[in-house]
Design a protein around this motif. Structure first.
Motif, short mmCIF file in Angstrom:
data_model
loop_
_atom_site.label_atom_id
_atom_site.label_comp_id
_atom_site.label_asym_id
_atom_site.label_seq_id
_atom_site.Cartn_x
_atom_site.Cartn_y
_atom_site.Cartn_z
N LYS A 8 -69.45 5.85 64.09
CA LYS A 8 -70.81 5.48 63.70
C LYS A 8 -71.34 4.24 64.43
CE LYS A 8 -73.71 4.72 59.64
NZ LYS A 8 -73.76 4.66 58.15
N PRO A 9 -70.54 3.17 64.59
CA PRO A 9 -71.07 1.98 65.29
C PRO A 9 -71.55 2.28 66.72
CG PRO A 9 -69.09 1.40 64.09
CD PRO A 9 -69.21 2.90 64.02
N LYS A 10 -70.81 3.11 67.44
CA LYS A 10 -71.22 3.46 68.81
C LYS A 10 -72.48 4.31 68.79
CE LYS A 10 -66.59 3.22 70.87
NZ LYS A 10 -65.54 3.95 71.63
N PHE A 11 -72.55 5.24 67.84
CA PHE A 11 -73.72 6.10 67.70
C PHE A 11 -74.95 5.26 67.38
CE2 PHE A 11 -75.93 9.62 65.16
CZ PHE A 11 -76.39 10.25 66.31
N GLN A 12 -74.79 4.29 66.50
CA GLN A 12 -75.89 3.40 66.13
C GLN A 12 -76.35 2.58 67.34
OE1 GLN A 12 -74.07 1.30 62.83
NE2 GLN A 12 -75.26 2.49 61.35
N GLY A 13 -75.39 2.19 68.19
CA GLY A 13 -75.75 1.43 69.37
C GLY A 13 -76.67 2.20 70.29
N LEU A 14 -76.42 3.50 70.40
CA LEU A 14 -77.27 4.35 71.23
C LEU A 14 -78.67 4.49 70.64
CD1 LEU A 14 -74.73 7.21 72.07
CD2 LEU A 14 -75.48 5.38 73.59
N LEU A 15 -78.75 4.49 69.31
CA LEU A 15 -80.03 4.69 68.64
C LEU A 15 -80.84 3.40 68.46
CD1 LEU A 15 -78.88 7.09 65.77
CD2 LEU A 15 -80.18 7.72 67.80
N ARG A 16 -80.20 2.25 68.59
CA ARG A 16 -80.85 0.98 68.23
C ARG A 16 -82.17 0.74 68.95
NH1 ARG A 16 -76.74 -1.49 67.48
NH2 ARG A 16 -76.84 -1.59 65.20
N PRO A 17 -82.31 0.99 70.25
CA PRO A 17 -83.61 0.77 70.90
C PRO A 17 -84.72 1.60 70.28
CG PRO A 17 -81.89 0.95 72.55
CD PRO A 17 -81.26 1.35 71.24
N SER A 18 -84.42 2.87 69.95
CA SER A 18 -85.42 3.74 69.34
C SER A 18 -85.75 3.26 67.93
CB SER A 18 -84.91 5.18 69.29
OG SER A 18 -84.70 5.69 70.59
N VAL A 19 -84.74 2.81 67.21
CA VAL A 19 -84.95 2.33 65.84
C VAL A 19 -85.85 1.10 65.85
CG1 VAL A 19 -83.84 1.37 63.79
CG2 VAL A 19 -82.79 3.29 64.99
N THR A 20 -85.64 0.23 66.81
CA THR A 20 -86.47 -0.98 66.93
C THR A 20 -87.93 -0.60 67.15
OG1 THR A 20 -84.60 -2.24 67.84
CG2 THR A 20 -86.84 -3.11 68.21
N ARG A 21 -88.16 0.38 68.02
CA ARG A 21 -89.54 0.82 68.26
C ARG A 21 -90.15 1.46 67.01
NH1 ARG A 21 -87.20 2.15 73.36
NH2 ARG A 21 -86.82 4.31 72.71
N MET A 22 -89.34 2.20 66.28
CA MET A 22 -89.83 2.83 65.05
C MET A 22 -90.21 1.78 64.02
SD MET A 22 -87.05 5.96 64.81
CE MET A 22 -87.65 6.61 63.26
N ALA A 23 -89.39 0.76 63.89
CA ALA A 23 -89.68 -0.31 62.93
C ALA A 23 -90.96 -1.03 63.31
CB ALA A 23 -88.51 -1.28 62.87
#
Length: 203
Positions: A8-23
């Motif tokens: 999960k931590p690695k998967f979250q790392g891949l998603l973090r840029p997109s999550v930041t834009r969503m927020a």
């Protein structure tokens, strides 16, 4: 025991840029949680509506990956962007169980799948998540132990759907497939319960 949840931590790392834009765009964790549940219900409905067709099975792995991505996104929005709420906690737990039932139970209607195996697996999966939540009642933290957590279930059901869609899984093999999954699910229930009790004793 090993679990896909450990990635999960690695998967979250891949998603973090997109999550930041969503927020930044104003997307909330609760909206993502509800979307994940709705997508699961839609995909399960397609299987139930067309149980004799291969295409609902073919798109199930993609749906499961999308759902797992949304599950990771809503958690990151809640933790990293100050969106934690009591409503969010309720939606998250209910959404996971509803999504599992909506996605997996319709497989019992597919002619090439052993229905008893599907029903047993779904029931055991609900107990797994219930056990994880019960940990909070005995003074432990929410348990996500494997080997058959939410992400693991998604992987193995996605693999089964792929094999069936390609015609690489014999109908009589599905009973043995689900028997193994149910065994691992029961083992997971034991792991979560014992570790919850062990953690509560230390506290």
């Amino acid at each position: 025991m090993p679990s896909i949840y450990d990635l999960k931590p690695k998967f979250q790392g891949l998603l973090r840029p997109s999550v930041t834009r969503m927020a930044t765009a104003g997307v909330t964790a609760n909206q993502v949680t509800v979307l994940a549940t709705m997508v699961s219900i839609l995909a399960g409905s397609m299987i139930a509506a067309f149980p004799d067709s291969k295409w609902p099975l073919a798109i199930l792995p993609v749906t499961l990956l999308f759902r797992m991505s949304l599950n990771a996104v809503d958690g990151m929005l809640a933790r990293e962007f100050g969106q934690k709420s009591r409503l969010g906690a309720v939606l998250n737990e209910l959404g996971d169980v509803i999504s599992d039932i909506a996605l997996y139970l319709p497989l019992a209607m597919v002619p090439d799948i052993n229905s008893a195996g599907v029903i047993g697996f779904v029931l055991a999966s609900v107990v797994v998540e219930f056990t994880g939540v019960i940990a909070l009642q005995v003074g432990s933290e929410r348990r996500y132990d494997g080997p058959m957590g939410k992400s693991d279930r998604a992987f193995w059901i996605g693999l089964l759907a792929t094999l069936l869609a390609l015609g690489w899984m014999r109908p009589n093999w599905t009973l043995a497939y689900f028997a193994v999954l149910i065994f691992l699910t029961i083992l997971t229930i034991g792991n979560r319960a014992s570790r919850a009790l062990g953690a509560s004793t230390k506290n």
